[in-house]
Enzyme design. Structure first.
Site, PDB file in Angstrom:
ATOM      1  N   LYS A  60       0.865  -1.189   0.000  1.00 20.12           N
ATOM      2  CA  LYS A  60       0.000   0.000   0.000  1.00 20.12           C
ATOM      3  C   LYS A  60       0.897   1.234   0.000  1.00 20.12           C
ATOM      4  CE  LYS A  60      -4.295   0.831   2.549  1.00 20.12           C
ATOM      5  NZ  LYS A  60      -4.888   0.588   3.882  1.00 20.12           N
TER       6      LYS A  60
HETATM    7  O1  G3P Z   1      -8.152   1.535   5.376  1.00 16.96           O
HETATM    8  C1  G3P Z   1      -8.261   2.681   6.131  1.00 16.96           C
HETATM    9  C2  G3P Z   1      -9.522   3.407   5.925  1.00 16.96           C
HETATM   10  O2  G3P Z   1     -10.546   2.501   5.865  1.00 16.96           O
HETATM   11  C3  G3P Z   1      -9.695   4.516   6.931  1.00 16.96           C
HETATM   12  O3  G3P Z   1     -10.873   4.487   7.639  1.00 16.96           O
HETATM   13  O4  G3P Z   1     -12.407   5.198   9.416  1.00 16.96           O
HETATM   14  O5  G3P Z   1     -10.005   5.899   9.524  1.00 16.96           O
HETATM   15  O6  G3P Z   1     -11.532   6.892   7.845  1.00 16.96           O
HETATM   16  P1  G3P Z   1     -11.231   5.692   8.654  1.00 16.96           P
END
Ligand code: G3P
Length: 221
Positions: free
Chosen positions: A83
């Protein structure tokens, strides 16, 4: 639609993997930090448990360091997807790693143009963060629709990995659009399993069965 779990929590990964629900895992430095412990051990363990793609993120921001980290991460397993962030160096690393046969997930995508450029760089996955767009008053799911239309127009093989999912409706909407993958926090997958009518229905079945065997408590199916 493939379902990935967005976590570095081994207990959750094992729980949902045992139900046959997981096609892959996505992690990031924040998710690893949440679990504590040695992040390298955690990443290696996840890559062993899961047969499908496991996204492991570089923390370098400069091209050649990203390459070093990406190549080292790939040694954790043949299923590792590297990634990289959506930056100029990230796209350059995406091109090089992809040409070496190392699949890349370009993360922190917030516009259709960013997704288009990541696809051009050879990304296997693009990760648009829809919840974070919703948080600032933009429509995250509209971005998924746009990217899907563009990728279909030009027959890109890059897959749309819908990230930053906050609730089960996001999952239904992503599936209706035809997104390739959703990556879900364990709490969202837990909610998807449940419906009050399922719980009530099961309670009624069991109560009726108890009535049926009341004269014969040893009766078994
Ligand atoms: O893979 C990471 C992404 O899903 C981030 O999620 O909830 O931190 O915006 P969030």
């Amino acid at each position: 639609m493939k379902i990935f779990l967005d976590t570095a929590n081994l207990k959750s990964i094992k729980k949902f993997n045992d139900m046959g629900l997981l096609d892959g895992i996505t992690t990031n430095p924040s998710l690893l930090s949440k679990e504590g412990g040695n992040p390298k051990d955690a990443m290696q363990e996840i890559a062993k448990i899961i047969k499908g793609d496991v996204s492991l993120e570089v923390v370098a921001t400069e091209y050649s360091e990203m390459l070093d980290e990406g190549r080292r991460l790939r040694q954790y397993g043949e299923n590792v997807v590297v990634k990289v962030p959506m930056t100029p160096d990230g796209l350059r690393a995406c091109k090089t790693l992809s040409s070496e046969g190392i699949p890349v997930n370009v993360t922190l995508i917030f516009s259709a143009n960013q997704a288009l450029l990541a696809a051009k760089s050879g990304a296997k996955y693009v990760s648009p963060f829809i919840g974070r767009l919703d948080d600032i008053g933009q429509n995250g799911m509209a971005l998924i629709e746009e990217i899907q239309e563009i990728f279909l127009n030009y027959e890109f093989t890059t897959q749309i990995l819908v990230a930053s999912i906050r609730h089960p409706i996001h999952v239904v909407d992503a599936a209706k659009i035809g997104a390739d993958v959703v990556t879900l926090p364990p709490a969202v997958l837990d909610k998807m399993l449940l419906h009050p009518l399922t719980r009530i229905g099961l309670e009624n079945f069991l109560a009726d069965w108890d009535k049926l065997r009341s004269g014969n408590p040893d009766m078994k199916i």
